[in-house]
Design an enzyme around this catalytic site. Structure first.
Site, mmCIF file in Angstrom:
data_model
loop_
_atom_site.group_PDB
_atom_site.id
_atom_site.type_symbol
_atom_site.label_atom_id
_atom_site.label_comp_id
_atom_site.label_asym_id
_atom_site.label_seq_id
_atom_site.Cartn_x
_atom_site.Cartn_y
_atom_site.Cartn_z
ATOM 1 N N TYR A 123 0.812 -1.219 0.000
ATOM 2 C CA TYR A 123 0.000 0.000 0.000
ATOM 3 C C TYR A 123 0.844 1.268 0.000
ATOM 4 C CZ TYR A 123 -4.333 -2.529 0.547
ATOM 5 O OH TYR A 123 -5.408 -3.335 0.323
ATOM 6 N N LYS A 175 2.846 -14.922 3.821
ATOM 7 C CA LYS A 175 2.970 -15.712 2.588
ATOM 8 C C LYS A 175 4.460 -15.880 2.331
ATOM 9 C CE LYS A 175 1.095 -17.631 -1.084
ATOM 10 N NZ LYS A 175 0.148 -18.771 -1.062
ATOM 11 N N ASP A 209 -3.555 -17.989 2.555
ATOM 12 C CA ASP A 209 -4.629 -18.694 1.847
ATOM 13 C C ASP A 209 -5.277 -19.743 2.750
ATOM 14 O OD1 ASP A 209 -1.971 -19.401 1.478
ATOM 15 O OD2 ASP A 209 -2.303 -20.535 -0.348
ATOM 16 N N ASP A 233 -6.204 -6.126 5.073
ATOM 17 C CA ASP A 233 -7.334 -5.450 4.443
ATOM 18 C C ASP A 233 -8.381 -6.498 4.040
ATOM 19 O OD1 ASP A 233 -8.904 -3.569 3.249
ATOM 20 O OD2 ASP A 233 -7.567 -3.164 1.567
ATOM 21 N N ASP A 237 -12.162 -7.658 6.240
ATOM 22 C CA ASP A 237 -13.515 -7.654 5.670
ATOM 23 C C ASP A 237 -14.113 -9.058 5.715
ATOM 24 O OD1 ASP A 237 -13.348 -4.957 5.161
ATOM 25 O OD2 ASP A 237 -14.131 -5.119 3.120
#
Ligand code: NAD
Length: 340
Positions: A123, A175, A209, A233, A237
């Site tokens: 970001y 990851k 994942d 992020d 959600d």
């Protein structure tokens, strides 16, 4: 009890309506905050030519505490997101999203917290195109970075949060099997920080994942999640979806220089001005703000009153009810008075 100075931004769209409902529920708690109202977002752009006026920044600099309604990001105007500017201006490095069941749905007992690094990763906005032959936009490139110091700071925040809130496990989500450097540094720092909390809070490690799948199957496997900006992020959600959606998701942006509390959802222009908006997320954000200033009892009273109001059948349209935003606010205020 003394009032705590704080900045209030009503925001755009449904912002003013849900802020009014929040003020209604803070009243029976003795109005714990002495709010100074400032503007930001589309309304501020129209009134002052800047979606984040200097007066607003100055107020937050002084109070170090703000409750913020959602802001409409002007599209195509060349202005950067106000939310991103606020994060940068006050080094709001931790985005904290507690996620608890209020209305039992697919799960009846979700209780976890996502701690997202808020300033770095992918970001940082370092993007460009690469030309190949005649096509100037043949390849899109983004550069992300995670500094070791920021990784350490956010992981320490997550472990301290776990200790303070009596939580047992922090799961670092990464990851590092593929992004060995970008998220590897995050994992390394998590392992280093965890040693200092040995015996008090356990460290768990999960690839993002697998974490997404497990959250959907069985969120009870998680307690506190700490992760990088992009993964945080998405996962925050996802976890909002586990407890009824954005209408129930509060967020705290915690920094070195200030803390800003908000609902996770946006300004919902499609229902603005209709008295239909669900104010619960912003009420829960006010609850996090009460926790933040040490008024934990008031925060608990507020959360209990919200739960009692909803289970008593007073609900806004998004969760199948007929109550208006202000009627819902009045009902929660009444529940606080009845419970005290
Ligand atoms: P949104 O969250 O505003 O709305 C998505 C959908 O959810 C809409 O159908 C809306 O009616 C509904 N919804 C959202 N909050 C609700 C509530 N409290 N009660 C009932 N229904 C609700 O997302 P969007 O439409 O993508 O964005 C609208 C604007 O908000 C954009 O300008 C966006 O940039 C901005 N935004 C701001 C923030 C913030 O200030 N933190 C966050 C997200 C989006």
């Amino acid at each position: 009890m003394t009032q705590i100075p704080a900045t209030l931004i009503r925001g755009d769209g449904i912002g003013p309506e849900i802020v009014d409902a929040v003020l209604a529920v803070l009243e029976p708690l003795g109005n714990p905050f002495a709010f100074t109202e400032e503007s930001a977002g589309l309304g501020a752009l129209e009134a002052h030519g800047d979606p984040l006026p200097e007066a607003t920044l100055a107020s937050i600099r002084q109070t170090k505490l703000a409750l913020k309604g959602p802001l409409t990001t002007p599209v195509g105007s060349g202005f950067r997101s106000v939310n991103v500017r606020l994060r940068e201006a006050f080094s709001l490095y931790a985005n904290v999203r507690p996620c608890r069941t209020i209305v039992p749905g697919r799960f009846s007992d979700v209780d976890l917290v996502v701690v997202r690094e808020n300033l770095e990763g992918l970001y940082v906005g370092q993007e460009h195109w690469i030309r190949i032959e005649d096509d100037p936009y043949a390849v899109g490139v983004a550069t992300g970075f995670n500094t070791r110091a920021s990784c350490r700071r956010i992981v320490e925040y997550a472990f301290d949060y776990a200790v303070k809130h009596g939580r047992r496990t922090v799961t670092v989500v990464h990851k590092a099997n593929i992004l060995k450097v970008l998220t590897g540094v995050f994992l390394q720092e998590a392992r280093a920080v965890a040693k200092a909390y040995d015996g008090r809070v356990a460290l768990d490690e999960r690839i993002v994942d697998a974490c997404a799948m497990q959250l959907v199957q069985d969120p009870s496997r998680y307690d506190v999640i700490v992760t990088t900006n992009l993964f945080g992020d998405i996962l925050s959600d996802l976890v909002a979806g586990l407890v009824g959606g954005l209408g129930f998701a509060p967020g705290a942006n915690i920094g070195k220089d200030a803390a800003i509390f908000e609902a996770v959802h946006g300004s919902a222009p499609d229902i603005a001005g209709q008295g239909k908006a669900n104010p619960v997320a912003l009420m829960l954000a006010a609850g996090l703000m009460l926790d933040h200033v040490g008024r934990d009892d008031d925060a608990q009273r507020l959360r209990a009153a919200i739960a009692a109001t909803i289970s008593g059948g007073t609900r806004t349209a998004d969760i199948g009810g007929t109550a208006s935003t202000s009627d819902f606010g009045k009902a929660v205020a009444q529940a606080i008075r009845a419970g005290s």
